[in-house]
Design a protein around this motif. Structure first.
Motif, PDB file in Angstrom:
ATOM      1  N   LEU A 343       0.819  -1.213   0.000  1.00  0.00           N
ATOM      2  CA  LEU A 343       0.000   0.000   0.000  1.00  0.00           C
ATOM      3  C   LEU A 343       0.853   1.265   0.000  1.00  0.00           C
ATOM      4  CD1 LEU A 343      -2.844  -1.062   2.463  1.00  0.00           C
ATOM      5  CD2 LEU A 343      -2.992  -0.787  -0.020  1.00  0.00           C
ATOM      6  N   ASP A 344       2.149   1.091   0.073  1.00  0.00           N
ATOM      7  CA  ASP A 344       3.064   2.238   0.030  1.00  0.00           C
ATOM      8  C   ASP A 344       3.903   2.228  -1.249  1.00  0.00           C
ATOM      9  OD1 ASP A 344       4.079   4.611   1.189  1.00  0.00           O
ATOM     10  OD2 ASP A 344       5.841   3.527   1.938  1.00  0.00           O
ATOM     11  N   ASP A 345       3.443   1.462  -2.251  1.00  0.00           N
ATOM     12  CA  ASP A 345       4.137   1.361  -3.542  1.00  0.00           C
ATOM     13  C   ASP A 345       5.551   0.779  -3.401  1.00  0.00           C
ATOM     14  OD1 ASP A 345       1.968   2.329  -4.831  1.00  0.00           O
ATOM     15  OD2 ASP A 345       2.860   4.223  -5.482  1.00  0.00           O
ATOM     16  N   ARG A 383       1.023  -0.776  -7.986  1.00  0.00           N
ATOM     17  CA  ARG A 383       1.315   0.535  -7.392  1.00  0.00           C
ATOM     18  C   ARG A 383       0.036   1.058  -6.712  1.00  0.00           C
ATOM     19  NH1 ARG A 383       1.890   4.027 -11.226  1.00  0.00           N
ATOM     20  NH2 ARG A 383       1.189   2.681 -12.929  1.00  0.00           N
ATOM     21  N   TYR A 384      -0.334   0.371  -5.633  1.00  0.00           N
ATOM     22  CA  TYR A 384      -1.641   0.611  -5.033  1.00  0.00           C
ATOM     23  C   TYR A 384      -1.780   2.006  -4.425  1.00  0.00           C
ATOM     24  CZ  TYR A 384      -2.114  -4.398  -5.709  1.00  0.00           C
ATOM     25  OH  TYR A 384      -2.175  -5.651  -6.278  1.00  0.00           O
ATOM     26  N   LYS A 385      -0.713   2.531  -3.845  1.00  0.00           N
ATOM     27  CA  LYS A 385      -0.794   3.884  -3.283  1.00  0.00           C
ATOM     28  C   LYS A 385      -1.096   4.893  -4.389  1.00  0.00           C
ATOM     29  CE  LYS A 385       1.915   7.297  -0.673  1.00  0.00           C
ATOM     30  NZ  LYS A 385       3.216   7.565   0.004  1.00  0.00           N
ATOM     31  N   THR A 386      -0.405   4.755  -5.521  1.00  0.00           N
ATOM     32  CA  THR A 386      -0.636   5.653  -6.655  1.00  0.00           C
ATOM     33  C   THR A 386      -2.043   5.475  -7.206  1.00  0.00           C
ATOM     34  OG1 THR A 386       1.708   5.602  -7.250  1.00  0.00           O
ATOM     35  CG2 THR A 386       0.149   6.253  -8.973  1.00  0.00           C
ATOM     36  N   LYS A 389      -4.554   7.028  -4.951  1.00  0.00           N
ATOM     37  CA  LYS A 389      -4.452   8.484  -5.037  1.00  0.00           C
ATOM     38  C   LYS A 389      -5.252   9.024  -6.220  1.00  0.00           C
ATOM     39  CE  LYS A 389      -0.997  12.193  -5.334  1.00  0.00           C
ATOM     40  NZ  LYS A 389       0.470  12.497  -5.437  1.00  0.00           N
TER      41      LYS A 389
END
Length: 449
Positions: A343-345, A383-386, A389
């Motif tokens: 979750l933080d890429d 790239r879950y954080k991205t 977002k």
């Protein structure tokens, strides 16, 4: 029909309608239910009578003096052979139609001018009855469906006739979809229905019981069933929530038991109709299977590809259980740490954590290599954080629900097993009628001679 004949027909029907009203209204209905039932009974009786009279007029035209009729194939005259009766079922009732059959010596074939004049095909039912069947069959079991049709419309069909109509319409629909997909791949795309801002394409597979050739009387041997994978796709627009996309605002489905080479073009054509070329963003959301990446690359090369987050978590748990067994005190903290990294890429950190494990068995070594390769190969898609977002959905809950709704709830209930062609026809119909903008099924209801 001359004006005099038309007037006579109208007066005769009106007189019969008046007599029927006097009979049925002799005792005035009191409650709403009684009024509704009385009106329905009167309406059905008169609809059936008027349809019967109009068909009788068609069935008994003035017979040519020379007993000949023009052949529809070559235009030459065919001689009268015999009069045949044909049973027809319409939304208003059952009728027996007498028709004159002729024979063309040049074509060596018989023909019935009345069938052509009435627009009849080889089926025993009207197009409206078939349309009702096509709407009911993908929603409920065949045995229940013909009973539901009778209760709602008064049309009585046997279970075999009901199933035969459903399979015919579903097969015709699927053939049209395949033809459209072939044309699309050849550079001739179908019309576009929508022009969305952001669109999701999601795919998955679910199994349903298919059977080998078999008959109830046992003449083909014992019943053998096998799980058949139904590849399912959903193209949808999500609702915009305060934290990003959530749920579904509009959807379109397709599903097939055919091979992957057939499935991909069906998905591409479905997405084209849904306007993916007009969307500012196309999101391809699926699990990490290699075929899904291939499908996305071929049909949606510019899409943002996302590996379903829950599938990624399942791979983490698989690795943890392989190395730590069922010790929750060890498994859960390790998985939670990897989840936070995802979750933080930081997919690279997950790969490093997998590499840091010390395998002691061949099974552990295989698991380590497999899971490390899975996360390394799909790093760009994780790239879950991205993604969050940008407001994208990162889990395939919508797709999993689609598999259950489109396939499981209709084709995988207790005691069910399917001929492959029947399953394909029913799932084609079900995917169509459950979509937000179902297609007009009438073009597929005709049974060509």
């Amino acid at each position: 029909m001359s004006n005099e004949e038309r007037q006579h027909l109208i007066e005769s029907v009106v007189a019969q309608y008046r007599e029927l009203l006097q009979q049925r209204l002799a005792r005035e209905p009191r409650t709403l239910d009684e009024i509704e039932q009385t009106v329905e009974e009167i309406g059905r009786a008169m609809e059936d009578e008027l349809e019967r009279r109009l068909l009788e007029r068609k069935a008994h035209p003035e017979v040519p003096a020379d007993n000949q009729a023009a052949c529809p194939r070559c235009g030459r005259w065919g001689r009268y052979r015999r009069t045949e009766e044909r049973q027809l079922v319409t939304q208003h009732g059952e009728h027996t139609l007498a028709r004159r059959r002729y024979y063309c010596r040049r074509c060596h074939q018989g023909f019935v001018p009345l069938d052509r004049e009435l627009g009849l095909d080889r089926g025993e039912t009207s197009q409206q009855v078939r349309l009702w069947v096509a709407e009911i069959a993908p929603r409920v079991a065949i045995g229940e469906g013909n009973g539901l049709l009778a209760r709602l419309t008064g049309v009585q069909l046997g279970a075999s006739t009901f199933e035969r109509i459903a399979v015919h319409v579903g097969t015709a629909l699927r053939q049209a979809e395949l033809a459209a997909a072939q044309q699309h791949q050849a550079g001739h795309p179908p019309p576009v229905q929508r022009k969305p801002r952001r669109i999701y394409v999601s795919v998955d597979g679910i199994f349903a019981p298919l059977r080998d050739p078999w008959k109830k009387d046992g003449s083909l041997g014992e019943l053998h069933c096998r799980p058949g994978e139904c590849k399912t796709a959903e193209v949808y627009e999500a609702k915009v929530g305060p934290k990003g996309d959530e749920g579904v605002a509009w959807r379109a489905y397709t599903a097939t038991f055919a091979e992957a080479a057939t499935f991909g073009p069906l998905v591409g054509t479905l997405a084209h109709r849904a306007g993916h070329h007009f969307a500012q963003e196309v999101i391809f959301l699926a699990d990490g299977q290699a075929y899904n990446g291939t499908l996305a690359a071929r049909q949606f090369p510019t899409a943002v590809q996302i590996v379903d987050f829950q599938h990624a978590m399942a791979h983490l748990f698989a690795a943890a259980h392989a190395f730590f067994g069922e010790e929750k005190a060890v498994v859960e903290p390790w998985v939670e740490a990897r989840k936070a990294e995802l979750l933080d890429d930081r997919v690279a950190a997950v790969v490093q954590a997998l590499a840091a494990l010390t395998p002691r068995t061949d099974e552990q070594r295989e698991t380590q290599a497999r899971e490390s390769g899975y996360f390394s190969h799909n790093a760009e898609r994780m790239r879950y954080k991205t993604f969050l977002k940008h407001g994208y959905q990162i889990a395939t809950g919508v797709m999993e629900a689609a598999c259950k709704q489109v396939v499981h709830q209709r084709l995988d209930q207790v005691g069910m097993h399917w001929r492959p062609e029947t399953a394909e026809a029913i799932v084609a119909l079900r995917a169509a009628v459950l979509s937000s903008a179902p297609p007009d099924l009438r073009p597929y209801c005709r049974m060509t001679c």
